[in-house]
Enzyme design. Structure first.
Site, PDB file in Angstrom:
ATOM      1  N   LYS A  51      -6.489   3.803   2.813  1.00  0.00           N
ATOM      2  CA  LYS A  51      -7.855   3.752   2.289  1.00  0.00           C
ATOM      3  C   LYS A  51      -8.384   2.319   2.310  1.00  0.00           C
ATOM      4  CE  LYS A  51      -7.149   7.849  -0.556  1.00  0.00           C
ATOM      5  NZ  LYS A  51      -6.692   8.373  -1.865  1.00  0.00           N
ATOM      6  N   GLN A  95      -5.700   7.366  -8.021  1.00  0.00           N
ATOM      7  CA  GLN A  95      -4.757   8.004  -7.101  1.00  0.00           C
ATOM      8  C   GLN A  95      -3.854   8.977  -7.868  1.00  0.00           C
ATOM      9  OE1 GLN A  95      -4.704   7.628  -3.683  1.00  0.00           O
ATOM     10  NE2 GLN A  95      -3.187   9.248  -3.685  1.00  0.00           N
ATOM     11  N   ASP A 118     -14.383  10.760  -5.740  1.00  0.00           N
ATOM     12  CA  ASP A 118     -13.401  11.808  -5.439  1.00  0.00           C
ATOM     13  C   ASP A 118     -13.961  13.197  -5.726  1.00  0.00           C
ATOM     14  OD1 ASP A 118     -11.022  11.270  -4.174  1.00  0.00           O
ATOM     15  OD2 ASP A 118      -9.983  10.602  -5.979  1.00  0.00           O
TER      16      ASP A 118
END
Length: 279
Positions: A51, A95, A118
């Site tokens: 990422k 995460q 997200d």
């Protein structure tokens, strides 16, 4: 049978986002993404590095907050509050998975919905279900972009989603419903999986079980999207579909790796740029 090349499309999207970043920069805005990485899970660390590299390509400033496995929930919440208040950060990504002593729901709910790139916050989940503009989870959004790129119209298709997670299966179902598909969703308690997949025009699977979908479970000409990621004993990365035997029956199929995975990261970047436009 045509391969749906997520790697090539994601590279194209990153270059387009780079142009958008430059335009934002001319207005004095540098898109920013903050990532919270808790613990030393090897897969999570790999994803975060990927990422970070992708952010560089797209012209997005990224910062990683690395925390030990023993970190308290309060400290994570304090960090999220700090990021929420930072006007130079447009997106917040925690995460997953988090250590067992951390309440993942509370962590996700602490993220400012306007920075929830997200798409996991209940506010954005609700807007997705209602068919309203929102931040959408990156993996299912990437699937929709891949289908759109190859001009695969989901309207009227019989779709079967295998896996009912909050991250993939449920948002995938809602995106397909909003796009006019008839959706069947299966999970670990489904009695006869084959009965559902065999009749589907479009099968999307993401549960993390190698060779879950076999040749006899797919009808001729079906579209198969494999979101699963599994490591074989000899170290290869494979999906949930028995690719070698299923592919010849398909009209379209995604490879693993190189299919949905790269699209997930591309959509994270796209969501971050989208958030930066609303700064």
């Amino acid at each position: 049978m045509q391969i749906l090349d997520g790697k090539a499309l994601s590279d194209q999207i990153k270059l387009e986002l780079k142009k958008e970043s430059i335009k934002l920069g001319e207005k004095g805005v540098t898109p920013g993404l903050a990532v919270i990485l808790v613990g030393d899970d090897a897969a999570s660390q790999t994803y975060v590095k990927m990422k970070e590299k992708a952010c560089d390509i797209a012209g997005i400033y990224s910062i990683i907050h690395k925390m030990p496995t023993t970190i308290s929930q309060e400290k994570i919440l304090e960090t999220i509050a700090m990021i929420n208040d930072n006007p130079n950060i447009d997106g917040v990504l925690v995460q997953l998975p988090l250590p067992k002593h951390i309440d993942t729901t509370k962590i996700i709910e602490a993220i400012d919905p306007k920075k929830d790139v997200d798409g996991f916050h209940p506010f954005n989940v609700g807007r997705l279900v209602a068919g309203l503009d929102s931040f959408v989870p990156c993996t299912p959004l990437g699937v929709m972009r891949l289908l759109e790129h190859y001009q695969i119209d989901t309207k009227g298709l019989d779709a079967c989603v295998v896996g009912a997670s909050n991250i993939v299966g449920k948002p995938m179902m809602n995106l397909l419903l909003n796009a006019g598909a008839t959706v069947d969703i299966c999970h670990i308690f489904t009695k006869d999986l084959k009965a559902h997949t065999k009749k589907a025009d479009l099968v999307i699977v993401g549960v993390g079980k190698q060779n879950l979908i076999t040749e006899d479970m797919i009808k001729e000409g079906a579209i198969v999207i494999d979101i699963g990621i599994n490591k074989t004993e000899d170290g290869r990365i494979v999906g949930d579909v028995d690719f070698a035997n299923v592919a010849p029956k398909c009209s379209y199929i995604t490879p693993v790796p190189g299919g949905v995975g790269p699209m997930t990261i591309a959509m994270l970047l796209e969501n971050t740029i989208k958030a930066a436009h609303h700064r």
